[in-house]
Scaffold this motif. Structure first.
Motif, mmCIF file in Angstrom:
data_model
loop_
_atom_site.group_PDB
_atom_site.id
_atom_site.type_symbol
_atom_site.label_atom_id
_atom_site.label_comp_id
_atom_site.label_asym_id
_atom_site.label_seq_id
_atom_site.Cartn_x
_atom_site.Cartn_y
_atom_site.Cartn_z
ATOM 1 N N GLN A 1 -11.530 -3.195 -9.915
ATOM 2 C CA GLN A 1 -11.204 -1.900 -9.317
ATOM 3 C C GLN A 1 -9.796 -1.992 -8.717
ATOM 4 O OE1 GLN A 1 -12.838 0.894 -9.651
ATOM 5 N NE2 GLN A 1 -11.463 2.087 -8.364
ATOM 6 N N ASN A 2 -9.647 -2.678 -7.578
ATOM 7 C CA ASN A 2 -8.315 -2.886 -7.002
ATOM 8 C C ASN A 2 -8.038 -4.379 -6.867
ATOM 9 O OD1 ASN A 2 -8.003 -0.066 -6.632
ATOM 10 N ND2 ASN A 2 -9.220 -0.187 -4.775
ATOM 11 N N GLY A 3 -8.632 -4.979 -5.850
ATOM 12 C CA GLY A 3 -8.430 -6.396 -5.597
ATOM 13 C C GLY A 3 -8.980 -6.719 -4.226
ATOM 14 N N ILE A 4 -8.981 -7.981 -3.876
ATOM 15 C CA ILE A 4 -9.569 -8.392 -2.591
ATOM 16 C C ILE A 4 -8.661 -8.003 -1.429
ATOM 17 C CG2 ILE A 4 -8.611 -10.744 -2.582
ATOM 18 C CD1 ILE A 4 -11.427 -11.648 -1.511
ATOM 19 N N GLY A 5 -7.376 -7.845 -1.698
ATOM 20 C CA GLY A 5 -6.446 -7.447 -0.651
ATOM 21 C C GLY A 5 -6.539 -8.389 0.538
ATOM 22 N N GLY A 6 -6.558 -7.796 1.724
ATOM 23 C CA GLY A 6 -6.654 -8.621 2.918
ATOM 24 C C GLY A 6 -8.077 -8.769 3.420
ATOM 25 N N SER A 7 -9.037 -8.193 2.680
ATOM 26 C CA SER A 7 -10.399 -8.172 3.233
ATOM 27 C C SER A 7 -10.937 -9.583 3.472
ATOM 28 C CB SER A 7 -11.330 -7.359 2.336
ATOM 29 O OG SER A 7 -11.370 -7.852 1.021
ATOM 30 N N THR B 1 0.818 -1.239 0.000
ATOM 31 C CA THR B 1 0.000 0.000 0.000
ATOM 32 C C THR B 1 0.842 1.275 0.000
ATOM 33 O OG1 THR B 1 -0.212 -0.110 2.401
ATOM 34 C CG2 THR B 1 -2.049 -0.958 1.086
ATOM 35 N N GLU C 1 -3.617 -4.576 8.668
ATOM 36 C CA GLU C 1 -2.564 -4.647 7.642
ATOM 37 C C GLU C 1 -1.836 -3.325 7.522
ATOM 38 O OE1 GLU C 1 -5.055 -6.755 4.216
ATOM 39 O OE2 GLU C 1 -6.009 -5.273 5.478
ATOM 40 N N ILE D 1 -25.910 4.374 -9.541
ATOM 41 C CA ILE D 1 -25.682 2.978 -9.158
ATOM 42 C C ILE D 1 -26.111 2.792 -7.709
ATOM 43 C CG2 ILE D 1 -23.871 1.276 -8.659
ATOM 44 C CD1 ILE D 1 -22.300 2.404 -11.014
ATOM 45 N N ASN E 1 -14.164 -3.163 6.427
ATOM 46 C CA ASN E 1 -13.636 -2.983 5.083
ATOM 47 C C ASN E 1 -14.660 -2.343 4.167
ATOM 48 O OD1 ASN E 1 -10.880 -4.242 5.182
ATOM 49 N ND2 ASN E 1 -12.106 -5.916 6.015
ATOM 50 N N GLY E 2 -14.166 -1.727 3.109
ATOM 51 C CA GLY E 2 -15.039 -1.127 2.112
ATOM 52 C C GLY E 2 -15.582 -2.189 1.171
ATOM 53 N N MET E 3 -16.607 -1.821 0.398
ATOM 54 C CA MET E 3 -17.130 -2.753 -0.605
ATOM 55 C C MET E 3 -17.600 -1.971 -1.822
ATOM 56 S SD MET E 3 -20.880 -3.751 0.887
ATOM 57 C CE MET E 3 -22.170 -2.504 0.928
ATOM 58 N N ILE E 4 -17.748 -2.681 -2.926
ATOM 59 C CA ILE E 4 -18.361 -2.092 -4.121
ATOM 60 C C ILE E 4 -19.882 -2.220 -3.992
ATOM 61 C CG2 ILE E 4 -18.646 -2.324 -6.635
ATOM 62 C CD1 ILE E 4 -15.834 -1.597 -6.346
ATOM 63 N N ALA F 1 -23.363 4.910 -5.857
ATOM 64 C CA ALA F 1 -22.094 5.307 -6.478
ATOM 65 C C ALA F 1 -22.399 6.056 -7.762
ATOM 66 C CB ALA F 1 -21.241 4.073 -6.762
ATOM 67 N N LYS F 2 -21.363 6.685 -8.305
ATOM 68 C CA LYS F 2 -21.455 7.404 -9.587
ATOM 69 C C LYS F 2 -22.681 8.321 -9.628
ATOM 70 C CE LYS F 2 -17.975 4.852 -11.371
ATOM 71 N NZ LYS F 2 -16.624 5.389 -11.207
HETATM 72 O O1 0RQ Z 1 -14.390 4.967 -8.580
HETATM 73 O O2 0RQ Z 1 -12.683 6.692 -8.406
HETATM 74 O O3 0RQ Z 1 -13.615 6.007 -10.629
HETATM 75 O O4 0RQ Z 1 -15.028 7.295 -9.004
HETATM 76 O O5 0RQ Z 1 -15.011 2.555 -6.842
HETATM 77 O O6 0RQ Z 1 -14.779 3.973 -4.437
HETATM 78 O O7 0RQ Z 1 -16.228 5.299 -2.962
HETATM 79 O O8 0RQ Z 1 -13.866 6.100 -3.468
HETATM 80 O O9 0RQ Z 1 -14.368 4.107 -1.976
HETATM 81 O O10 0RQ Z 1 -11.831 4.192 -1.993
HETATM 82 O O11 0RQ Z 1 -13.197 3.191 -0.096
HETATM 83 O O12 0RQ Z 1 -12.991 2.050 -2.318
HETATM 84 C C1 0RQ Z 1 -14.272 -1.412 -2.351
HETATM 85 C C2 0RQ Z 1 -12.851 -0.223 -4.000
HETATM 86 C C3 0RQ Z 1 -13.911 1.035 -2.113
HETATM 87 C C4 0RQ Z 1 -12.044 -0.525 -1.610
HETATM 88 C C5 0RQ Z 1 -13.279 -0.317 -2.537
HETATM 89 C C6 0RQ Z 1 -16.191 3.042 -7.460
HETATM 90 C C7 0RQ Z 1 -16.219 4.520 -7.089
HETATM 91 C C8 0RQ Z 1 -14.762 4.876 -7.214
HETATM 92 C C9 0RQ Z 1 -13.656 3.732 -5.221
HETATM 93 P P1 0RQ Z 1 -13.894 6.364 -9.208
HETATM 94 P P2 0RQ Z 1 -14.807 4.981 -3.218
HETATM 95 P P3 0RQ Z 1 -12.996 3.434 -1.530
HETATM 96 C C10 0RQ Z 1 -7.328 -3.437 3.473
HETATM 97 C C11 0RQ Z 1 -8.569 -4.112 2.953
HETATM 98 C C12 0RQ Z 1 -10.990 -4.212 -1.377
HETATM 99 C C13 0RQ Z 1 -9.703 -4.409 -0.644
HETATM 100 C C14 0RQ Z 1 -9.823 -4.277 0.849
HETATM 101 C C15 0RQ Z 1 -11.274 -1.802 -1.933
HETATM 102 C C16 0RQ Z 1 -14.073 3.623 -6.693
HETATM 103 O O13 0RQ Z 1 -12.463 -0.558 -0.290
HETATM 104 O O14 0RQ Z 1 -10.456 -1.842 -2.833
HETATM 105 O O15 0RQ Z 1 -10.878 -4.225 1.428
HETATM 106 N N1 0RQ Z 1 -11.579 -2.886 -1.185
HETATM 107 N N2 0RQ Z 1 -8.662 -4.231 1.508
HETATM 108 O O16 0RQ Z 1 -17.041 5.229 -7.983
HETATM 109 C C17 0RQ Z 1 -19.498 0.965 -9.494
HETATM 110 C C18 0RQ Z 1 -20.335 0.470 -7.368
HETATM 111 C C19 0RQ Z 1 -19.227 1.182 -6.806
HETATM 112 C C20 0RQ Z 1 -18.294 1.743 -7.694
HETATM 113 C C21 0RQ Z 1 -17.678 2.157 -5.635
HETATM 114 N N3 0RQ Z 1 -21.262 -0.098 -6.593
HETATM 115 N N4 0RQ Z 1 -20.409 0.387 -8.702
HETATM 116 N N5 0RQ Z 1 -18.423 1.631 -9.027
HETATM 117 N N6 0RQ Z 1 -17.356 2.332 -6.929
HETATM 118 N N7 0RQ Z 1 -18.825 1.463 -5.544
HETATM 119 C C22 0RQ Z 1 -6.291 -2.866 2.521
HETATM 120 C C23 0RQ Z 1 -5.491 -3.916 1.795
HETATM 121 O O17 0RQ Z 1 -5.936 -4.950 1.540
HETATM 122 C C24 0RQ Z 1 -4.119 -3.664 1.380
#
Ligand code: 0RQ
Length: 505
Positions: A382-388, A36, A293, A411, A360-363, A406-407
């Motif tokens: 978007q990114n990946g599952i990471g440690g979630s 990170t 993490e 959405i 953790n965050g989610m889509i 979102a958006k």
């Molecule tokens: O996209 O930047 O193009 O607008 O996803 O969303 O709202 O900025 O939120 O940065 O907290 O990310 C799940 C991706 C959330 C993150 C996720 C689009 C949204 C935006 C980012 P734009 P936000 P966040 C510890 C744990 C998995 C890994 C994890 C993540 C972009 O939390 O990567 O948990 N989690 N690791 O527009 C379409 C939807 C959407 C959407 C969000 N429903 N449909 N697009 N977006 N929701 C760390 C490590 O593991 C290392």
């Protein structure tokens, strides 16, 4: 002295980044440090990208398979992706250039649980590691390596790589020495033993990484900052989500289900987790602990004001201001933070034993609490599952946080069926949006659906979701987890067709 390379054998191997990059050949599997945006090599990847580009200009193929700890930075993922130098990448990434190529179908990406990477490499699932490129803060006289601001998979990379390139980064605080805990007790099945860690701040290993000096083919001196992205102040939705979550935790304490100090916190990175951390401080919680993490700004604040007693991590994600403060007060933080390898920071055995509260965050999530953390419209990473997944499956409470839309509202984050599943309904206990909190514990699928519609869904989508659910209840093939298969993903298709999940939107 200010000399960072105390082993004279290794001082003789100092070369330029370009000379070090010349030691990496086309087709190699290269394992790099970085988690990170902290502790990634700063110069060799750039020199490698230039080398790859020269090959490509001359019509010669040159790609590597790239393994890291987690996401890195433009100087690593970005430069290598831009020259199409990566054939395959794992695990977690968050780089815009890499993401674009992955979604264009030009870069193969394997999204692996962060706790799996080290053991899967040991098992041989990813083949041999040709070269490791590892950033360190200093090299001791005996050749052992003091890690920098992340440990990640570095132990495994150094153990398994045929040849090793070290970057010694003078920007990294030298006094970080003593903060790390590198556990050498892992073994492969059937020889594994319990991991003797029972408190988040236990030390069970060594403060530096071992490496056979004969494998170190090059040492490069650098002086460059970690990625250090600035943080935005929490927005209204994040603060509302944090408020619902903290109210819930306080209720659990008052009911005697959680101790006053809670249980060790795991927190993802970003706006919402930061707002939750700030909210914890404001609500009078004291002596909390973290087993997580990544430490971001919010956790340093909590350590300073005593909300947090101590924290365990594998890497940092700090803003430039937080980083300066971290360096100034390193003695304070060294006594309160333990940095571990990611196989230990994310180890299922330990997360289960400690009973982590995982946030953790989610889509998106669906009616039954299945969670998609990684894919937009089922196909774009978007990114990946990471440690979630490591935490959600094994923690005491598995909490997912997201705005309800979102958006610009086109959405809904609550959908009939998720378009991709990372965390199944069995691994999800609480979902929170700015609309409210749904406590799914002990509920059947139909009970979960009602609660998620009422508590978490945005008003613009609530009737639509209730309508789907009611019709599913009557027309579904089975009445246990009702679905209308022909419609289950129609919201996503509608967004692709019209730009909105709303009918007529
Ligand atoms: O996209 O930047 O193009 O607008 O996803 O969303 O709202 O900025 O939120 O940065 O907290 O990310 C799940 C991706 C959330 C993150 C996720 C689009 C949204 C935006 C980012 P734009 P936000 P966040 C510890 C744990 C998995 C890994 C994890 C993540 C972009 O939390 O990567 O948990 N989690 N690791 O527009 C379409 C939807 C959407 C959407 C969000 N429903 N449909 N697009 N977006 N929701 C760390 C490590 O593991 C290392």
């Amino acid at each position: 002295s200010s000399e960072r390379i105390l082993d004279s054998r290794l001082r003789e191997r100092v070369v330029s980044a370009a000379e070090a990059a010349d030691l990496i050949q086309p087709g190699e599997t290269v394992a790099m440090s970085g988690f990170t945006g902290s502790g990634y090599p700063k110069q060799v990847p750039l020199a490698l990208a230039e080398r790859i580009d020269r090959y490509h200009q001359a019509g010669q193929p040159f790609q590597i398979r790239l393994l890291t700890g987690a996401s890195t930075a433009p100087e690593l993922d970005g430069v290598l992706a831009k020259v199409d130098g990566i054939a395959l990448r794992l695990p977690f990434q968050a780089d815009p250039d890499a993401r674009k190529r992955i979604n264009d179908g030009r870069l193969e990406y394997m999204d692996t649980h962060l706790s799996h990477v080290a053991q899967h490499t040991w098992f041989g699932f990813y083949g041999d590691i040709d070269t490791a490129v590892i950033e360190v803060s200093s090299i001791r006289a005996d050749g052992s390596l003091v890690p920098a601001t992340s440990v990640g998979n570095n132990k495994t990379w150094l153990d398994l790589a045929r040849k090793v390139i070290i970057e010694v980064n003078e920007w990294q605080p030298r006094d970080v020495e003593g903060m790390h805990d590198v556990y050498y007790g892992t073994a492969l099945p059937p020889h594994r033993k319990p991991i003797p860690l029972v408190n988040p701040n236990d030390r069970i290993g060594e403060t530096a990484l071992r490496c056979d000096p004969d494998k170190i083919v090059a040492v490069v001196r650098t002086d460059a900052a970690d990625r250090n992205s600035p943080f935005n102040p929490p927005d209204a939705a994040s603060e509302q989500i944090a408020a619902y979550l903290i109210e819930f935790l306080q209720r659990e304490v008052s009911r005697g289900r959680l101790p006053a100090q809670l249980l060790p916190l795991q927190s993802g990175v970003g706006n919402i987790p930061n707002a939750v951390l700030a909210g914890l401080a404001a609500s009078g919680f004291r002596d909390l602990t973290a087993y997580t993490e990544v430490i971001q700004d919010g956790m340093l604040d909590l350590l300073r004001d005593g909300t947090l007693k101590h924290a365990s991590c594998t890497g940092f994600a700090l803003s430039p201001e937080a980083n300066e403060e971290f360096k100034r007060n390193l003695d304070f933080y060294r006594s309160r933070i333990v940095m571990r390898t990611q196989e230990i920071s994310n180890h299922p055995e330990i997360i289960r034993r400690l009973g982590c509260i995982c946030m953790n965050g989610m889509i998106e999530a669906d009616l039954y609490g299945n969670v998609n953390s990684t894919h937009v419209m089922g196909s774009r990473i978007q990114n990946g599952i990471g440690g979630s997944g490591d935490f959600a499956r094994n923690g005491y409470l598995s909490i997912f946080l997201s705005p309800s839309t979102a958006k610009q509202g086109s959405i809904s984050a609550l959908v009939p069926m998720v378009s991709h599943v990372d965390h199944t309904e069995h691994d999800v206990s609480i979902i929170v949006t700015e609309q409210g909190l749904a406590d799914l514990r002990g509920l059947s699928p139909k009970q979960r659906a009602r609660l998620l519609i009422e508590r978490c869904t945005h008003p613009d989508y609530r009737d639509l979701l209730a309508d789907y659910y009611d019709r599913a209840l009557h027309h579904s093939y089975g009445r246990h987890t009702p679905h209308l298969l022909a419609e289950a993903l129609s919201w996503h298709q509608r967004w692709l067709d019209t730009g909105s999940m709303q009918p007529g939107g």
